[in-house]
Every structure is written in structure tokens, then in C-alpha cells.
Motif scaffolding. Structure first.
Motif, short mmCIF file in Angstrom:
data_model
loop_
_atom_site.label_atom_id
_atom_site.label_comp_id
_atom_site.label_asym_id
_atom_site.label_seq_id
_atom_site.Cartn_x
_atom_site.Cartn_y
_atom_site.Cartn_z
N UNK A 77 0.84 -1.21 0.00
CA UNK A 77 0.00 0.00 0.00
C UNK A 77 0.87 1.25 0.00
N UNK A 78 1.88 1.29 0.87
CA UNK A 78 2.75 2.46 0.97
C UNK A 78 3.62 2.61 -0.28
N UNK A 79 4.02 1.49 -0.86
CA UNK A 79 4.90 1.53 -2.03
C UNK A 79 4.21 2.10 -3.25
N UNK A 80 2.94 1.73 -3.45
CA UNK A 80 2.25 2.10 -4.68
C UNK A 80 1.23 3.22 -4.49
N UNK A 81 1.07 3.69 -3.25
CA UNK A 81 0.13 4.79 -3.00
C UNK A 81 0.91 5.95 -2.42
N UNK A 82 1.37 6.83 -3.29
CA UNK A 82 2.26 7.92 -2.88
C UNK A 82 1.50 9.19 -2.49
N UNK A 83 0.28 9.35 -2.96
CA UNK A 83 -0.50 10.56 -2.70
C UNK A 83 -0.83 10.66 -1.21
N UNK A 84 -0.40 11.73 -0.52
CA UNK A 84 -0.68 11.85 0.92
C UNK A 84 -2.17 11.99 1.24
N UNK A 85 -2.98 12.34 0.24
CA UNK A 85 -4.42 12.46 0.46
C UNK A 85 -5.14 11.12 0.42
N UNK A 86 -4.43 10.09 -0.03
CA UNK A 86 -5.03 8.75 -0.09
C UNK A 86 -4.82 8.05 1.24
N UNK A 87 -5.90 7.58 1.82
CA UNK A 87 -5.84 6.87 3.09
C UNK A 87 -6.25 5.42 2.89
N UNK A 88 -6.03 4.61 3.92
CA UNK A 88 -6.35 3.19 3.83
C UNK A 88 -7.53 2.85 4.73
N UNK A 89 -8.39 1.98 4.23
CA UNK A 89 -9.48 1.41 5.02
C UNK A 89 -9.30 -0.10 5.00
N UNK A 90 -9.38 -0.72 6.16
CA UNK A 90 -9.24 -2.17 6.24
C UNK A 90 -10.58 -2.83 5.93
N UNK A 91 -10.54 -3.88 5.12
CA UNK A 91 -11.77 -4.58 4.74
C UNK A 91 -11.52 -6.07 4.65
N UNK A 92 -12.47 -6.85 5.13
CA UNK A 92 -12.40 -8.29 4.97
C UNK A 92 -12.86 -8.68 3.57
N UNK A 93 -12.55 -9.90 3.18
CA UNK A 93 -12.87 -10.35 1.83
C UNK A 93 -14.36 -10.27 1.55
N UNK A 94 -15.19 -10.65 2.54
CA UNK A 94 -16.63 -10.61 2.31
C UNK A 94 -17.14 -9.18 2.14
N UNK A 95 -16.47 -8.21 2.80
CA UNK A 95 -16.82 -6.80 2.60
C UNK A 95 -16.52 -6.37 1.17
N UNK A 96 -15.39 -6.84 0.65
CA UNK A 96 -15.01 -6.49 -0.72
C UNK A 96 -15.97 -7.11 -1.72
N UNK A 97 -16.42 -8.34 -1.45
CA UNK A 97 -17.41 -8.96 -2.32
C UNK A 97 -18.64 -8.09 -2.44
N UNK A 98 -19.14 -7.65 -1.31
CA UNK A 98 -20.34 -6.81 -1.29
C UNK A 98 -20.13 -5.52 -2.06
N UNK A 99 -18.96 -4.94 -1.89
CA UNK A 99 -18.65 -3.67 -2.56
C UNK A 99 -18.54 -3.85 -4.07
N UNK A 100 -17.76 -4.84 -4.49
CA UNK A 100 -17.51 -5.03 -5.92
C UNK A 100 -18.78 -5.42 -6.66
#
Length: 242
Positions: A77-100
């Protein structure tokens, strides 16, 4: 989703190792191992904005398909997300399923670790996981010992009718907990992204009466896990000359 704006350390070493192997070679067992480990993992999702008005990040491929970008660990995440305005949210796999799979987001799947191991979970594969294979570790994929009586003839008729379709593969999945089974069809077609989605949906509805009342899903051959599922097998039907 878990805590908003994750600021700790997250590592999924086993998943990262499996995805690295998946990027180099494809096999049914490796496919299931990745799915099994992913289903138990949490991920970091890049977002911009504040609570209540956050925007996810999507990346596009050369076919203009849009994938939700997620990361398996904080280092990537830190390596490929250089923009300081970009933040991280933790999500479980089932949460990602629902989102996608949310229709309003119009995503074609998600990509884990874009720019690194970069394993794509296409939307059709995610639908299968969500609807039919909720626990990937309890599922095996293999060659059926027989086909329903009209399955091959009907698949051939579909291929001959739609000149864009080059080949149709079929695999059987079995849920180990209750031994229930279903069909995975993989279509190879010469067409655009929008066309292949339509063709897969059309074929799945067309073939349903000939599957012995078993559930089925049809996915394009361009999906990573479709390629893994059919590795080393011949198509059920194939257009002559291809």
C-alpha cells in the motif's frame, strides 16, 4: 468494513506468496489455495475523502474494464500509494465482495496488489464465490465423469449460431461439505468486453435447461481463475480452424 482510516501494519505473507506463484503459473489447486487464503484475509483499500463521503480507487485495463484496487499488506500500500491524500481502510474479503458486486459501482472485479503480484478477481468469479462457493476451501473443481445428455449438442449449437464464440469449456465444482455440484462454463470469444459479458449471460440462460437442474455460471476465458480452471483440458466444443 473494519476501522476507518487504518494506520497500522497489515501483512498476509502466505497470501502474498501464493499470489506470486499464481502470477507465474496457473493450476486448479493453486487457484483454490489463493481463494481459500483470500477468504480468511483482510485487505487495505485506498480511499480519498472523509467519513461519509469517501471514494474508492479503481484501475482500468486495456479493455477498459474497471477493477477495485486493494492491497494485501501495508508495505505494498505504501509503495504504490504515494499521494498523501489517499488513506487506507481495512476490509475483509466478504466486505469487498459486497462492494464489488454492488450494481451502482459498475465494477468488473477487483485487483489485489496492482503493480506487484496483481491478481485479478473478475466479477463473474466473485459472484460464483458469493452465491455458490461461499467457502472456497470446501470446494474442488474437476472433470465430470459424464455430461447431461444434451449438454454437448446444445453447447455446439450455441457456438455454431454465434460466430464470435471460438470455444466452450466446462468444469464441475463439488462442495465437499454436502457434495452438491454445479457447472462452470468458460467461453473463449473474439469480441469486446461488453459483448463477452452479454454472451456469457446469454449462454448461461440458454444452457440452464440442459444442466440436470444443477446451478451453473459462465465466465470469460480472460479471467485469471477461468484460465486456471481449464488449464490442461480440451474444450467441450471448439470452432473448426481455431
Amino acid at each position: 468494513m473494519a476501522d476507518i482510516f487504518f494506520d497500522g501494519e497489515l501483512h498476509n505473507d502466505k497470501l502474498k506468496e501464493l499470489m506470486g506463484k499464481m502470477h507465474k503459473m496457473k493450476s486448479e489447486q493453486l487457484m483454490l489455495d489463493v481463494l481459500s487464503e483470500a477468504a480468511r484475509s483482510s485487505f487495505l483499500v485506498p480511499v480519498t475523502g472523509e467519513v461519509g463521503s469517501m471514494s474508492f480507487h479503481a484501475v482500468s485495463d486495456e479493455q477498459a474494464r474497471r477493477f477495485l484496487a486493494v492491497y494485501s499488506d501495508s508495505d505494498d500500500f505504501k509503495k504504490f500509494t504515494k499521494d498523501p491524500n489517499v488513506k487506507a481502510v481495512e476490509a475483509k474479503f466478504e466486505d469487498l465482495l459486497e462492494c464489488v458486486l454492488a450494481p451502482d459501482l459498475r465494477l468488473d472485479g477487483m485487483v489485489v496488489n496492482p503493480g506487484s503480484e496483481e491478481v485479478i478477481f473478475g466479477s463473474e468469479m466473485l459472484k460464483m464465490i458469493n452465491d455458490q462457493i461461499h467457502s472456497p476451501s470446501d470446494v474442488k473443481v474437476g472433470e465430470p465423469d459424464h455430461y447431461p445428455p444434451e449438454l454437448e449438442d446444445k453447447a455446439r449449437a450455441f457456438l455454431e449460431d454465434d460466430k464470435r464464440v471460438k470455444a466452450i469449456y466446462v468444469r464441475l465444482f463439488v462442495k465437499k461439505d454436502d457434495e452438491s455440484t454445479g457447472w462452470i462454463f468458460v467461453l473463449d470469444a473474439d469480441c469486446s468486453k461488453d459483448e463477452i459479458v452479454y454472451i456469457c449471460d446469454t449462454f448461461n440462460r440458454y444452457i440452464k435447461p440442459y444442466t440436470d437442474s444443477q446451478p451453473s455460471i459462465t465466465v470469460p476465458i480472460t479471467e485469471d481463475y477461468a484460465q486456471a480452471a481449464i488449464k490442461g483440458i480440451n474444450p467441450l466444443v471448439k470452432r473448426k480452424g481455431d
